[in-house]
Design an enzyme around this catalytic site. Structure first.
Site, mmCIF file in Angstrom:
data_model
loop_
_atom_site.group_PDB
_atom_site.id
_atom_site.type_symbol
_atom_site.label_atom_id
_atom_site.label_comp_id
_atom_site.label_asym_id
_atom_site.label_seq_id
_atom_site.Cartn_x
_atom_site.Cartn_y
_atom_site.Cartn_z
ATOM 1 C CD GLU B 144 -2.977 -1.264 2.325
ATOM 2 O OE1 GLU B 144 -2.664 -0.509 3.390
ATOM 3 O OE2 GLU B 144 -3.920 -2.076 2.173
ATOM 4 C CD GLU B 315 -4.576 -5.691 2.557
ATOM 5 O OE1 GLU B 315 -5.342 -4.842 3.114
ATOM 6 O OE2 GLU B 315 -3.285 -5.484 2.537
HETATM 7 ZN ZN LIG Z 1 -4.179 -3.135 3.960
#
Ligand SMILES: [Zn+2]
Ligand SMILES: [Zn+2]
Ligand SMILES: [Zn+2]
Lengths: 651, 651, 651
Positions: B144, B315
């Site tokens: 991320e 995710e």
């Molecule tokens: Zn995450």
């Protein structure tokens, strides 16, 4: 000088071969005055000592050939990057302790004496080079002192300066301890060099500590201006030195700075100013494309006083700007209306900002008289119309002297900010509410400084929220035989920010037998209706003494009391209450009033009454007894319209 | 690869003797892919140089024995504490000048070259140790990028890097001064080492100064990723290198980072994303437990383009999360719906985050497929159902190519953030509003990068709010013979953040004879109705030129104009206006549409149309002409339901 | 000691020749106790070592001659300016990393051991000089620990202390890593000196990292207090040592500090406390001039427990204060009502703050018993009336012991602040909502600490939102045979801030067969109605297990369940739901209730029931079976009125 329009011009932004045609077009528009140079330091001195003034002289030559008068701005609001290499500590420090960086403007600390000397140096250089230029019409010092919150700096330079200032003021540390009330929380000082700046403390500092720092900071602005003024006046005593103030930036005392100015000017951006104001949401919607109908007028009257009677608009909004959250397009006609309104209030010059919208940099979304593609923008035609109408009407002279006066005081701005007691109560908002109420009836109003020594010639004087008496005002009220209106909080503190021994408003009993025994402050949204109409809000005082009750609220608390011709208002009110109070005073003073449609305002100058319609719909004017012929517009005044009517007798 | 479900697993969080049963259960659920390792650096290298990779190999052995493919994440988002001892200045500095500390994650500065080398080192170690492991299915770089606002750092390392980057870009300081327009406020530089980062200035910096810093910062993210990519691909060119993007973090250019990726993935948390979005309060209420019905879809389509056609959900939200202000439980069925929707848009893998809710640490309130007490959570059963349905339907292939395309551009995200002019107008919100309007009719949409060279194969292309033209887009539009919709602000700036000489939209007259002569920006809540329905809000342009007026507002200001098949929208609109514009284009382009109930959306992949019902109530689907048999669900689609229908011809 | 009124007095603020008449007037009013000295350090020691205690002894002489008992405050909340010269690093650092400066009060860091020694030194000096003074009635340590957010400091001193504290607590770094769950994001530490304070991280730190820092910080406050206590008690074991707590400042554990106090006191400012509370806007309006009708009472009951049964009001609001956003004038009578209410709850002393409003310094707008011009203020007469009524009724003894008890826990305050999961859910607000629901029926309530070992004697005990079980409470509930109400979140964490292995509420199955399987947190404004009335809001839990459903919401989710006499509430509720739950428990426990008009509250002490009317209108009381004669007021209780009625049997 007859009223004239001007423009702000940046020759350094454009190819030199555009200058001639630009200047010729300015003359065509009817422009008389051109401000240049106030951000040009890096072009005048690209590296330290390498002076390049020729291009500016050439620009002045070009403008002068078209009969334009040039106002040269000292470029001290934008020191070049190399200056920071010389004086890294000239950058100001904010209240959070962060040194602010280079990369925008106003990146200097008023307390930094090294930079003050640099500012003197460049001013001297400009004065030497340009004072004898035939096109030179005057000077502007720096640009918009205080803008972007730059009055206060929490730097080592400010700390040194503040300590010295305190030592000069109080003489001994014992005297300071006594005056400040340091005993309260063991805040006694042993030496002046123990005193810190009033930021980053655990909870609030002594109110007088904060107020003295604001006084000190304001003094530095005045001192900074004086340095330039003295240099510029020495060379050409005949030319005016002007500064362009920003109305919303009251952190320093504009009256004090104007002690070393010949003319006050201010930068008028009505639409953004309404957006950031305390006005209610419905006002913001109703005047989204016009600005508040009383705000520019208030500042016109205010800067007339600041400028000892002489004032200009140095920057007039010409269209959408770039700096507000939203930047609406003004109603067609507003660029004309705003100029006419300024002239009505006595402006000598209204200078549009700017000749041409810059296609680059921070203000690229700020409109000008021209678009970035060199085509004329709507304000171009409105400016031209104003110039023609000025010529046609031959309006001149000065603004008629109003018979109502209001005291506006910077120290009170600071004091009530230091000690709000009622969040939402603001000195300026309160003063302007009263101003608007008087203006509603077409009455011309004067703004007075707290150093006013006499109220001679006024029928009504209001002191709406003065934190502490000055000797001058005490003398003025004791001699006054008109109607005097004192507002809440007036006289409630000493100059040392303590309660006066006999409590506020602290006047001799023969003048006003009144003590404010208690303050009841209210959250926004809680209102206490007043019998007969209107409501008290935010601030209520409970009083004792022998004054007669004129109005009281539904709880029986006196709201307006009087003793002879002295009136005391105990509360801040909503619009309806402020209007009732104004109306009552006007009736008591037997002043004749006009009947004016909603959204319309007027002002008298040089034998003309100028009406402007801030509303979004047309209105019909009723001709008043003293009015003769319409010389601009007529009784039917459109949205954003202007009507000028000749009076039977000069005003 | 056929669509498959995956899961994120942290063997280091659990006793080693749980691994076998965990892996066995994963296989039972139908999971094919397991991501591990991306936060495990301190377990892989507890002290500098002490490498402990055995446990990870054992974990991969266990998983591999169950037929699971393992994606190994490089652990560079969480350098261990000892790394800070080695490189104290690798910690980023925020815009307020504060060095951020160790104690959470993403505590590194993309500009710090020492840390970039450490990141290469650990990547090389993992590559050397694991590349030949039979269970290895691919790599994830870092985790991320940009999350928690970590793209920008205002550190000495960033300052050095930025100055060098500027020197590389501009060559000479004179060229920079010219391009930046430093003349505006005497901001001229003498040397590159005088340029500062764009934070902590007195007022705003030059827009191009800010934009160049954003470009520089984005480039550092891409450079950081490239280092890992090059190492990982060198060892196993056949395995995909993936990064898991966060959709809301647009501070860097995801297209650029994906230049060194094989597959794009993103982390989808629909409920929290709606909560922090600009959607109106009623949408937030209506979809409190589902997320916005167009937001995940938009990002699915977007990352398909970012990933050059290949994309995953790395995710997937499985239940309530921990990081929003409120974290509601999703409607039963949403964990299935979200996965099906992703597959419909072409996802190869949807990987649930995480196998088991951790009973400790920052994310302990974040649900997983299991509860902290090892019992299955509701999403366990939904994931299993998805796996079974995927197998049963045999869905495969790629997402059908939409015939409508929208350009989404990161530089425009930055540019309109640097220069909002209308607070509340956001590039992404504006683009997604148009996306939703096209999707309403069941049309599949593609997202295009600003480097797209041709629009071949599209019926409609929209460029909703592009700040500056790229050469590629100029070429694409000049060759395009479909319907082209340009939005407000498109082409209104040059790459140097100035006005183009002929003003926006800056197109050749034969393509579009139009100039934006003025911008009227409005505060939220002020709307200007458009004749026929809908309203302009926030942003309005006034134009001149020869284009034909298609829609105009009640003030007579053109809102939609056209010249041939080129359309220009002058305003940002409310939902109704955006829908009208989309509908108009669809009609002009003669595209067939579907009729879909409120709350329901659909997408075509591999010969199936997948319907999902984001609404909180059941709906009835109308069978379209091209639809044959329902293979999952039916015409009666419940709240959070999924219906899959076989098409007569493959899509 | 019989209940008595007191006053806070600052002899150092007034000319010494005013002291005699001030003292005489205090005696006239009926004042028995005078607090002095707590801000006087700079007058006691103007320069280091130059001790000037004579004036204070003379002040005590004057007060003593009028029969007044003097409480001497140690002046450690306001170290003089010269102290900062000695210990520049004693100033605390805020969470943003900014060193806070001198210039107000509480400018010290609890972790600074050098200042702790200075605090011991001045305490020893005062103790030596004043312990034998005949007027000395007790001591106050420091002033308002934690006020202005001073519990936490992020200084080098705090960092050193925290690391040592952690080492003492965990022994080895491995144990800390294990307990904290550092594995989660590679946050493992190699040594204690790598651990940082929990501020300025990229995103949130480990919850236990934050919680341990709060525990550490709380411990420093207790340690600071103990130093003074030990010195003061050594000299005069017979005199009480007191601290004046601030109710809203729950950053440290008041129970822990009170381990070294003889009497707890608190400073009660009801009006400002309501303004900053979470109460809904309509409550804030209804009680604008009275304060919340349950808030002072809650804290009275709370500090009775904190003080091991002995408690005072050390500062009682006497009129408008200065520190809130708005500072309304209390209803006439409130200064009397508040005192009576405190006595009803068992206060020994209610001390008004302050004798005379200071005309200078930070609190100049804070009312006193006198105005700044020395005239009596309204509260002067109300205080006098209270003194007379106390004497006339002869009320004494202790507060009746309530049969309902609520556990209030500081660690839970911190834990739910560290991990809100539902923004808006606050531990204290939730506990007080339940308190108010029980009080509605006139029931006396006790507050219990989480170290309570037995619930003997209570009919109902509620543990509304306890984050983690203590051994003591586990024992108390296992032995309890009354009705036990557990609230949402209770027992949902271990002391290490993890999930308990069997999930919350983590009780043996035979006591309560219940697991919280999921949390559904909701944004403010979203409510889920409960069948029969009231709504769940902010926090909802989904449960499994065998407990019986008592109430459920419209979605069929259980809201109140029971197993025998153990009840579990799964949600935070609106006022109506909390009332229903309280009513249900009261009915189950067969407790007799009173019928009390809206706005009226009551409490029993020493054989009297005291009614107070917080409402703005008069109410009529119904005489209860156990009530005999009215001794103050009557059945008709006016706004801000007090009625005292004798009971048939002593309470
Ligand atoms: Zn995450
Ligand atoms: Zn300006
Ligand atoms: Zn206090």
């Amino acid at each position: 000088m007859n009223p004239a329009i001007g423009v702000c011009y940046y020759p350094e932004h454009w190819p030199e071969d555009w200058w001639e045609s630009d200047a010729a077009r300015m003359a065509e528009v009817g422009i008389k005055v051109v401000r240049i140079g106030e951000f040009a330091w890096s072009k005048l001195e690209p590296t330290p000592g390498d002076l390049q003034l020729d291009w500016m002289i050439r620009a002045m030559d070009v403008l002068g050939r078209q009969g334009l008068q040039v106002i040269v701005g000292t470029p001290t609001a934008t020191p070049p990057r190399w200056m920071i290499d010389k004086h890294p500590d000239m950058l100001a420090v904010d209240a959070q302790g962060r040194r602010k960086g280079f990369g925008s403007r106003r990146h200097y600390d008023f307390s930094h004496l090294g930079y003050r000397e640099e500012s003197a140096r460049i001013t001297r250089i400009l004065s030497d080079a340009l004072s004898d230029h035939p096109a030179l019409g005057g000077w502007q010092t720096d640009n918009e002192y205080g803008c972007h919150g730059t009055t206060y700096s929490y730097s080592p330079a400010a700390l040194d300066g503040f300590r010295l200032w305190l030592e000069n003021k109080y003489g001994t540390i014992a005297a300071l301890n006594q005056a400040w009330g340091t005993v309260f929380w063991s805040m006694d000082y042993n030496r002046f060099d123990q005193i810190e700046l009033p930021n980053l403390t655990v909870t609030e500092v002594l109110p007088i500590h904060d107020l003295d720092f604001r006084r000190y900071s304001s003094d530095q602005v005045a001192a900074f201006n004086k340095v330039q003024y003295d240099i510029l006046k020495a060379a050409r005593p005949d030319l005016p030195v002007i500064h362009n103030f920003m109305s919303r930036y009251t952190e320093f005392d504009h009256y004090d700075v104007a002690e070393t100015l010949d003319v006050a000017s201010w930068d008028s951006y009505p639409i953004g100013h309404l957006a950031v104001s305390d006005e209610p949401e419905e006002t913001k919607r109703a005047y989204l494309r016009q600005g508040d109908p009383d705000n520019a007028a208030f500042h016109h009257d205010h800067y007339r006083t600041v400028g000892h009677g002489r004032w200009w608009i140095m920057e007039q909004q010409p269209g959408p700007v770039n700096w507000a959250q939203a930047n609406p397009d003004p109603l067609p006609g507003m660029a004309r209306l705003w100029a006419w309104e300024a002239f009505a209030h006595g402006a000598e010059v209204v200078s549009y900002f700017r000749w041409r919208q810059a296609p680059f940099a921070q203000e690229q979304m700020h409109a000008g008289l021209h678009r970035p593609d060199r085509e004329p923008a709507p304000a171009y035609f409105e400016a031209k119309q104003v110039a023609e109408e000025l010529a046609a009407t031959g309006i001149g002279g000065t603004a008629a002297k109003g018979r109502i006066a209001l005291v506006f005081d910077y120290q009170s701005e600071w004091a009530w900010d230091v000690q709000p007691q009622a969040a939402g109560f603001k000195h300026g908002t309160h003063v302007r509410a009263l101003y608007a109420a008087f203006r509603k009836h077409g009455l011309d109003v004067e703004i007075l400084s707290p150093k006013t020594k006499t109220f001679d010639g006024f029928d009504i004087v209001a002191i709406p929220g003065l934190f502490a008496w000055t000797d001058e005002l005490r003398e003025a009220i004791s001699d006054f035989d008109g109607h005097l209106l004192l507002g809440p909080r007036t006289g409630s503190k000493t100059q040392n920010f303590s309660f006066p021994a006999r409590l506020g408003p602290d006047l001799p009993q023969n003048l006003l037998d009144l003590k404010v025994s208690r303050v009841d402050s209210l959250p926004p949204g809680i209102e206490v209706p007043v019998k007969g109409g209107g409501s008290a809000r935010l601030w209520r005082e409970k009083i004792e003494g022998g004054a007669e009750v004129v109005m009281e609220d539904v709880e029986g608390v006196p709201v307006l009391v009087s003793q002879g011709k002295v009136f005391y208002l105990t509360a801040s009110g909503d619009r309806a209450l402020m209007q009732r109070v104004a109306d009552y005073l006007i009736a008591e003073a037997n002043m004749p009033v006009l009947t004016i449609p909603a959204g319309v305002r007027c002002r008298v100058r040089g034998g003309f009454r100028i009406y402007v319609n801030y509303g979004a719909t047309a209105q019909m004017l009723t001709k008043a007894d003293d009015e003769t012929a319409y010389v601009v517009g007529g009784a039917d005044i459109p949205a954003a319209g202007v009507t000028v009517v000749k009076l039977a007798t000069a005003g």
